[in-house]
Enzyme design. Sequence first.
Site, short mmCIF file in Angstrom:
data_model
loop_
_atom_site.label_atom_id
_atom_site.label_comp_id
_atom_site.label_asym_id
_atom_site.label_seq_id
_atom_site.Cartn_x
_atom_site.Cartn_y
_atom_site.Cartn_z
N SER A 76 0.79 -1.23 0.00
CA SER A 76 0.00 0.00 0.00
C SER A 76 0.83 1.28 0.00
O SER A 76 0.33 2.33 -0.39
CB SER A 76 -0.94 -0.01 1.20
OG SER A 76 -0.22 -0.17 2.39
N HIS A 132 -5.62 -3.65 -2.23
CA HIS A 132 -5.32 -2.74 -3.34
C HIS A 132 -5.23 -3.47 -4.68
O HIS A 132 -4.94 -2.83 -5.70
CB HIS A 132 -4.02 -1.98 -3.08
CG HIS A 132 -4.12 -1.07 -1.88
ND1 HIS A 132 -4.59 0.21 -1.95
CD2 HIS A 132 -3.84 -1.30 -0.58
CE1 HIS A 132 -4.59 0.75 -0.74
NE2 HIS A 132 -4.12 -0.15 0.11
N LYS A 137 -11.84 0.45 -1.17
CA LYS A 137 -10.86 1.11 -2.03
C LYS A 137 -11.42 1.20 -3.46
O LYS A 137 -12.27 2.05 -3.70
CB LYS A 137 -9.52 0.41 -1.88
CG LYS A 137 -9.06 0.57 -0.43
CD LYS A 137 -7.78 -0.04 -0.06
CE LYS A 137 -7.36 0.40 1.32
NZ LYS A 137 -8.29 0.06 2.41
C1 LIG Z 1 -3.14 -3.54 2.47
C2 LIG Z 1 -4.26 -3.07 3.33
N1 LIG Z 1 -4.90 -3.95 4.11
C3 LIG Z 1 -5.91 -3.59 4.91
C4 LIG Z 1 -6.33 -2.28 4.97
C5 LIG Z 1 -7.45 -1.90 5.89
O1 LIG Z 1 -8.63 -1.78 5.17
P1 LIG Z 1 -9.79 -0.83 5.73
O2 LIG Z 1 -9.44 0.55 5.34
O3 LIG Z 1 -11.03 -1.34 5.04
O4 LIG Z 1 -9.82 -1.03 7.20
C6 LIG Z 1 -5.72 -1.32 4.17
C7 LIG Z 1 -6.18 0.08 4.16
O5 LIG Z 1 -5.64 0.97 4.71
C8 LIG Z 1 -4.64 -1.71 3.35
O6 LIG Z 1 -3.97 -0.81 2.62
#
Ligand SMILES: Cc1ncc(COP(=O)(O)O)c(C=O)c1O
Length: 379
Positions: free
Chosen positions: A175, A203, A234
């Site tokens: 990310s 992502h 996302k």
């Molecule tokens: C790779 C990854 N996993 C999990 C999450 C968490 O997702 P959420 O924003 O739905 O809590 C994110 C988001 O920030 C992320 O980038």
Amino acid sequence: MFSGELKKLMNDNLLRTIRDRESGSTASRIIIDGREYINFSSNDYLGLADHPLIIEAAKKALDKYGFGAGASRLLSGGTELHGELEKMTAGFKGADSSLLFNSGYAANTSAIPAVSGEGDVIFSDELNHASIVDGCRLSKAKKVIYRHRDINHLSELIKKENDNRKIVITDTVFSMDGDIAPLKDIHDICIRHDAILYIDDAHGTGVLGNGHGALAHFNIKPEQWIIQMGTFSKALGSYGAFIAAQKNVIDRLINTARGFIYSTALPACIIAASIEALRILREKTSLTEKLRQNRERLLKGIKDLGLDTLNSETPIIPVVVGDVETTMKFSEHLMKNHIYAPAIRPPTVKIPRIRFTVTAAHTEKNIDKLLEALSTHNP
Ligand SMILES: Cc1ncc(COP(=O)(O)O)c(C=O)c1O
């Protein structure tokens, strides 16, 4: 209370503050403190967050089911829409079954400890998302960290652990770096060592593999040893998350995943929005194509300026410009030019950077405006 700690963060240029927007969706435009910017910080990769069909679906569900879910899924919080979305998601991800979670953070911190425990070993990429790190911390399994995307290191480490259940966990798209895990090789290692592969496709979903995610991108069949986590928050422009896996895994989660059991269900209007978003993603391949074209235009432009984008392979494009202070100044320069792209600093990342995210909603003019602002910066 905490004034010393906060002051130190401030002095080190590391104090985080909240900047809320006044505008609606965030994919390409944002208004903050009355000033309009082109936004390059949103994960709404396909620009779906304000799609009229999604808004209409949410409104309809709001009228029918009200707002709050009122209880957890195991009590009376779920609606027929929850089950429908789970079926659609499983189909979309090629899995037997799926289960909704209230967020990606909740999915990782609940599912990882539910599928691993004492006597097991988790192998985790050193740059995995914080929610994976926290999920691993909550698990009683032994944790082994391998170097970022380093197949040889993973291979070496996994050979040493012979007697336990093994789980390899990786982001598909990282990310903060925008690079992609070498999933084909990781999957081969998992097969060779009877390990479970747990992927965080937050992502990748809606971005890779014509929107189906990382497994489709790598042409990997979603077999029984693979657990796929993904988010609706996302590229799908909605909210919430899912685990898609073999039915036994899902049944185990229903019975042991604490973030599922002990938390109120997502409101039906959010589920209705996710259903509509998935429908659009399935039918409108032009969106993923537009995203790909925009990404290519921006990446090429940034590279032509000689800036360092690390190993970005996706719409997440980090630009490394120097230490924290230089990066903060760079972000301010961009803001002066009506470009919104905040600096990402330690402890979120080791190397400070501006993290640009480009979406299908950006116009060529938007992208060129960013490139112009980047070219006029004097460090
Ligand atoms: C790779 C990854 N996993 C999990 C999450 C968490 O997702 P959420 O924003 O739905 O809590 C994110 C988001 O920030 C992320 O980038």
